[in-house]
Design an enzyme around this catalytic site. Structure first.
Site, PDB file in Angstrom:
ATOM      1  N   LYS A 166      47.959  39.173  42.921  1.00  0.00           N
ATOM      2  CA  LYS A 166      46.433  39.295  43.062  1.00  0.00           C
ATOM      3  C   LYS A 166      46.149  37.770  42.886  1.00  0.00           C
ATOM      4  CE  LYS A 166      43.001  41.542  41.577  1.00  0.00           C
ATOM      5  NZ  LYS A 166      41.953  41.857  42.601  1.00  0.00           N
ATOM      6  N   SER A 209      47.013  38.348  38.293  1.00  0.00           N
ATOM      7  CA  SER A 209      46.543  39.379  36.938  1.00  0.00           C
ATOM      8  C   SER A 209      47.606  39.321  36.432  1.00  0.00           C
ATOM      9  CB  SER A 209      45.770  40.787  38.160  1.00  0.00           C
ATOM     10  OG  SER A 209      46.462  41.928  36.994  1.00  0.00           O
ATOM     11  N   GLU A 257      33.756  32.991  40.190  1.00  0.00           N
ATOM     12  CA  GLU A 257      33.177  33.845  38.893  1.00  0.00           C
ATOM     13  C   GLU A 257      32.632  33.760  37.838  1.00  0.00           C
ATOM     14  OE1 GLU A 257      35.806  37.341  38.806  1.00  0.00           O
ATOM     15  OE2 GLU A 257      36.626  36.353  41.166  1.00  0.00           O
ATOM     16  N   HIS A 308      20.222  39.038  55.497  1.00  0.00           N
ATOM     17  CA  HIS A 308      20.978  39.846  55.516  1.00  0.00           C
ATOM     18  C   HIS A 308      22.140  40.904  54.983  1.00  0.00           C
ATOM     19  CE1 HIS A 308      16.517  40.837  56.510  1.00  0.00           C
ATOM     20  NE2 HIS A 308      17.152  40.161  57.706  1.00  0.00           N
TER      21      HIS A 308
END
Ligand code: ARG
Length: 465
Positions: free
Chosen positions: A290, A284, A297, A163
């Site tokens: 970043k 970025s 992804e 969980h």
């Protein structure tokens, strides 16, 4: 596409009173995407021609002309010199027309006892078989990369989650090997699918078979097929094998996607369990600080596209009556894109996994939070004679005490602990460390470092087959 060859087709001329509309020609043509099967189309034609010759349907001279012509065409294609024409619709007609230009009548005889319907089914199967074999190797490489990393971290401890809550400590090697298990099942699934891919449709001709005395088993042997398709109607219309492959590929991508999700989470500075090498990340355009895990992804995103192809193919087939229908031409782009997506993804992931930097301190810190060894304390009490449910309750109360006092189970004094059960003695302290927790799970499939080493050895052995 060459300009002069995009003129209207004359392929069907005898039956038609006007040429095909230009847009219709583009709409119905498949050569832009099916030309990637060219080498297999030629391989199939060679096997067909050799059989026709052995059966005395073609002369030795015809055969040698066909062999010479097809060899030249293969060379032209490989060198990028072949003139593909949309007017000739597909890879099959393009090659046949060129063959006839090169060798004359023998080229026109090649299509004896054959139709594009059994020809295309044969080409797809040959193409897919070779793709499956390549994917087999790529899956193995990825498993080996996972095994290499697991070997380095067979005793590195991190929290295991259920969980998304800290559950129990596990070894990082064990966690990585969970993915190796998934990819091993993928290998099994691909190999099983390959058996049904590897059957010969050729000989079914358009749908009903042929009047010529063909020898299908000879062609099957020549092309390395394990069997011939047993019903001519089914042979030209069956695409189950492509659907099965896409289903297996969708599972590969599902496993990749789950791993990706973990990599993204682990790499988040808030978690900081790992770092992914710069060459697999991007920055970025606005935020200079970043470093984004783009590859995982994107792989997670591409899973959707592969799932879509599976549904696309299922939908393509569901309303088709026997036997061949032009709908079937729509099988190729989803199939090819699935092969490309899965192959590229596996190739990149094998490299990326090898280039993961693990941060054991961050993993350890996280495992020390969240009462990860609470189950170990319950198990300790059971071993002292308490029934498990009672032990569970005693530890639950101890955890509540810790939450209220903002401390860990291991921060409690022996006296404080004994308030929850008089069975607790000084030997409890050794039982509640992270190392004791993982080492105690030493059965087959458990997370103990010694078991992880064995599991790696067992995995490597499986990967040799
Ligand atoms: N390009 C076609 C395909 O991909 C080849 C078979 C065409 N057969 C036919 N009867 N039109 O399926």
């Amino acid at each position: 596409m060459d300009k002069k060859t995009t003129t209207k087709s004359d392929v069907w001329s005898g039956r038609f009173s006007e040429p095909v509309d230009e847009l219709v020609q583009r709409y119905t043509a498949s050569v832009t995407f099916d030309k990637r099967m060219a080498a297999f189309d030629i391989q199939g034609s060679l096997a067909h021609a050799e059989m026709l010759c052995a059966q005395k349907i073609l002369t030795e001279q015809d055969l040698s002309d066909i062999q010479r012509g097809l060899a030249q065409i293969l060379e032209e294609i490989n060198d990028g010199r072949f003139n593909w024409s949309i007017g000739l619709e597909d890879v099959h007609m393009n090659i046949e027309r060129r063959l006839t230009d090169l060798i004359g009548d023998a080229g026109k005889r090649l299509h004896t006892g054959r139709s594009r319907n059994d020809q295309v089914a044969t080409d797809i199967r040959l193409y897919l078989r070779s793709a499956i074999d390549a994917i087999d190797g790529l899956l193995k490489n990825l498993c080996n990369s996972l095994a290499d990393l697991a070997e380095k971290h067979y005793d590195t401890i991190l929290p295991g989650f259920t969980h998304m809550q800290v559950a129990q400590p596990v070894t990082f090697g064990h966690h990585l090997l969970a993915y190796a298990e998934m990819f091993c099942r993928d290998i099994e699934r691909m190999r099983d699918c390959r058996k049904r891919v590897n059957r010969l449709p050729l000989g079914a001709a358009a749908l009903a078979g042929t009047t010529f005395p063909i020898d299908r088993e000879r062609v099957a042997r020549a092309l390395g097929f394990e069997d011939v398709c047993r019903n001519s109607l089914d042979a030209v219309s069956d695409r189950d094998f492509a659907i099965e492959f896409c289903a297996a590929a969708a599972l590969v991508m599902t496993h990749i996607s789950r791993l990706s999700e973990e990599l993204v989470i682990w790499m988040s500075p808030r978690i900081g369990f790992i770092d992914i090498a710069d060459r697999f990340c991007t920055g970025s355009s606005i935020m200079p600080q970043k470093k984004n895990p783009d590859v995982p992804e994107l792989a997670r995103g591409k899973t959707g596209r592969v799932n879509g192809h599976l549904i696309g193919l299922l939908t393509l087939m569901k309303g088709q009556p026997l036997a061949y229908n032009k709908d079937n031409q729509e099988d190729k782009e989803p199939l090819f894109d699935t092969i490309d997506t899965v192959s590229d993804t596996l190739r990149i992931f094998a490299d990326m996994v090898s280039a993961i930097t693990v941060k054991p301190d961050m993993m350890r810190q996280a495992a020390l939070q969240g009462y990860a060894t609470a189950t170990d304390l319950a198990d300790y009490l059971v071993k002292k004679g308490l029934p498990f449910r009672a032990a569970h309750e005693a530890v639950a109360r101890a955890v509540r005490f810790c939450v209220e006092h903002n401390c860990d189970l291991s921060d409690m004094t022996l006296e404080q602990m004994r308030a929850f059960s008089p069975l607790i003695e000084s030997d409890v302290l050794g039982a509640l460390t992270l190392e004791a927790s993982v080492s105690a799970r030493a059965h087959i499939g458990g997370t103990a470092p010694e078991r992880v080493k064995e599991a790696i050895a067992y995995l490597r052995k499986r990967l040799e087959t």
